[in-house]
Design a protein around this motif. Structure first.
Motif, mmCIF file in Angstrom:
data_model
loop_
_atom_site.group_PDB
_atom_site.id
_atom_site.type_symbol
_atom_site.label_atom_id
_atom_site.label_comp_id
_atom_site.label_asym_id
_atom_site.label_seq_id
_atom_site.Cartn_x
_atom_site.Cartn_y
_atom_site.Cartn_z
ATOM 1 N N CYS A 178 -5.091 -2.236 -4.707
ATOM 2 C CA CYS A 178 -4.655 -2.411 -3.849
ATOM 3 C C CYS A 178 -3.971 -0.489 -3.839
ATOM 4 O O CYS A 178 -3.455 -0.161 -2.707
ATOM 5 C CB CYS A 178 -3.296 -2.999 -3.006
ATOM 6 S SG CYS A 178 -3.544 -4.974 -2.738
ATOM 7 N N TYR A 193 -7.476 -0.988 -0.523
ATOM 8 C CA TYR A 193 -7.141 0.004 0.044
ATOM 9 C C TYR A 193 -8.137 0.914 0.705
ATOM 10 O O TYR A 193 -7.322 1.483 1.698
ATOM 11 C CB TYR A 193 -6.583 0.692 -1.103
ATOM 12 C CG TYR A 193 -6.048 2.064 -0.748
ATOM 13 C CD1 TYR A 193 -4.603 2.347 -0.969
ATOM 14 C CD2 TYR A 193 -7.017 3.105 -1.016
ATOM 15 C CE1 TYR A 193 -3.404 3.519 -0.281
ATOM 16 C CE2 TYR A 193 -5.643 4.291 -0.716
ATOM 17 C CZ TYR A 193 -4.907 4.570 -0.436
ATOM 18 O OH TYR A 193 -4.269 6.076 0.067
ATOM 19 N N ARG A 223 -8.152 -0.459 4.417
ATOM 20 C CA ARG A 223 -7.151 -0.125 5.464
ATOM 21 C C ARG A 223 -6.991 0.978 5.747
ATOM 22 O O ARG A 223 -7.170 1.569 6.667
ATOM 23 C CB ARG A 223 -5.381 -0.240 4.736
ATOM 24 C CG ARG A 223 -4.530 -0.165 4.586
ATOM 25 C CD ARG A 223 -3.355 -0.780 4.355
ATOM 26 N NE ARG A 223 -2.070 0.390 4.297
ATOM 27 C CZ ARG A 223 -2.178 2.066 4.151
ATOM 28 N NH1 ARG A 223 -2.951 2.236 2.951
ATOM 29 N NH2 ARG A 223 -0.755 2.030 4.500
ATOM 30 N N TYR A 267 0.796 -1.521 0.394
ATOM 31 C CA TYR A 267 -0.360 0.105 -0.338
ATOM 32 C C TYR A 267 0.519 1.488 -0.253
ATOM 33 O O TYR A 267 2.179 1.178 0.883
ATOM 34 C CB TYR A 267 -0.756 0.304 1.383
ATOM 35 C CG TYR A 267 -1.821 -0.832 1.994
ATOM 36 C CD1 TYR A 267 -3.199 -1.698 1.014
ATOM 37 C CD2 TYR A 267 -1.331 -2.353 2.349
ATOM 38 C CE1 TYR A 267 -3.808 -2.824 0.993
ATOM 39 C CE2 TYR A 267 -2.139 -3.289 2.713
ATOM 40 C CZ TYR A 267 -3.478 -3.607 1.260
ATOM 41 O OH TYR A 267 -3.896 -5.117 1.320
#
Length: 422
Positions: free
Chosen positions: A303, A310, A313, A218
């Protein structure tokens, strides 16, 4: 008539922990049997969150299903091993040859097999703390002893090569690296890895490097494979289809042995023997390996900004930043976050008790941080696989539990008035 004696089990099993699928997971099944709906964040299992293995991998298996009935070579299908060797040669891995590739029923089987080939009773393996607990368990069950080097939260969960070297003894046989790391999500820079390779060289230690999350990165984080840095020094690199290619249930993993051939002769023969004893890994999944390692990239978009991993997260990072009870070292890679409980909520905090309370009261299953062989008890692990909205809801529930704990800790009990003295 007296009752029969209980069947004894192996004593060393008492030293093994695997809470990812342990007591809390059993409690979750009990609650589900009672009709409770749970959000289970304990396992990095993409298929349980709506992910599918890429279509070109599915087609590769379907197209070759008619050839999957016989056993194959104990090290794996030749076409699969050729494909893996070619993919790793492009990364600069030394000695990337098919005869050095071993295919297994997931990386888990290969970890056990490699430690069984390496260890004599009492031998030691240097393992990161936090670790993926299978590494500790496999070391113990193969009569070894895990010795932990610390990857401290205050250091971004990066290991200290100086500390690693202080832990080397006459019984040390190997250094384990998990990069990107599970559970912390740390990604290790080249300079750090070079220092760890130097430690391994000085003490003639095998490098065991778990790179199953190698392409899950990331915010521009870089991945540095270890084997090219190790060169002619013995190194085993592990990866597979489970995470990057979202095919956990196919149980397809591989390991590549690199380093000086003369130095590796006996160890390679031991790996071949143990591979032969289990006959071969499952064959259908092996037909997807070429399509996976030499086919299109299907993980980077997930990601990147706008991608599901992504954005989930980012939801976790934002939730921890907004919480007065949580701190987080933002994961640079892998599929997990490893938050820390701080402030009043952390006073007298027990991660297992918290996980049980969170599941019973709020319907969320997480893994206690101490399950990953750390000496502290104020962390927990969640997988990043749910969508971002679900994760925002989850951290709202987590904050409610932590707020209640903080209130219990800080609540002042009024003193009883002293009675007058006559």
């Amino acid at each position: 008539m007296s009752s029969p004696k209980p069947l004894p089990t192996r004593e060393r099993l008492s030293e093994v922990r695997y809470e990812i699928r342990g007591e809390l997971a059993r409690r979750a099944r009990e609650l589900e049997a009672q009709g409770r709906k749970l959000i289970k964040l304990n396992i990095g299992n993409p298929g349980n969150f709506g992910f599918r293995a890429p279509e070109h991998l599915q087609h590769a298996i379907a197209d070759d299903m008619g050839r999957t009935d016989p056993y194959t070579h104990q090290q794996g299908l030749p076409v699969a091993r050729d494909a893996i060797a070619a993919a790793y040669a492009r990364r600069g891995m030394p000695d990337a040859q098919a005869e050095r590739v071993f295919v297994g029923n997931g990386v888990s089987e290969l970890i056990d097999l490699s430690l069984r080939a390496l260890l004599n009773p009492g031998d030691e393996v240097l393992v990161p703390s936090p670790d993926y607990p299978l590494w500790s368990a496999a070391t113990i069950l193969n009569d070894g002893r895990p010795v932990y080097y610390r990857c401290r939260p205050e250091n971004g969960f990066q290991p200290d090569p100086v500390e690693i070297e202080t832990l080397v003894s006459s019984r040390t046989r190997a250094i384990v690296l998990i990069n990107p790391n599970n559970p912390s999500g740390a990604s290790y820079p080249r300079e750090l890895l070079e220092k760890i390779v130097a430690v391994a060289r000085r003490h003639n230690l095998l490098l065991l490097v778990d790179e199953i999350y190698d392409q899950i990165l990331y915010d521009g984080a870089a991945f540095q494979p270890l084997a090219p840095l190790a060169g002619d020094h013995p190194c085993l690199t592990f990866s597979g289809l489970s995470k990057v290619h979202r095919a956990c249930g196919w149980r397809v993993g591989w390991m590549l042995l690199s380093g000086n051939a003369a130095q590796l002769g006996e160890f390679r023969a031991a790996l071949d023997l143990l591979s032969a004893l289990r006959l071969c890994a499952n064959v259908p999944g092996q037909y997807a390996i070429d399509a996976a390692v030499n086919g299109p990239d299907t993980i980077t978009a997930l990601c990147s900004p706008g991608g599901r991993l992504y954005e989930t997260r980012r939801a976790v990072i934002d939730a921890c930043a907004a919480s007065e009870h949580l701190e987080l070292v933002a994961p640079a890679g892998a599929l997990y976050a490893f938050p820390a409980v701080t402030g009043p909520a952390a006073q007298g905090f027990d991660d297992h008790g918290f996980a049980l309370e969170l599941m019973d009261d709020e319907g969320v299953l997480v893994v206690p941080g101490s399950s990953f062989n750390v000496p502290y008890r104020n962390h927990f692990r969640v997988t990043l696989l749910p969508d971002a909205d679900t994760m925002r809801d989850v951290f709202g529930r987590i904050d409610r539990v932590l707020a209640r704990r903080a209130e219990r800790v800080t609540k002042v009990v009024p003193l009883k008035p002293r009675s007058a003295v006559g």
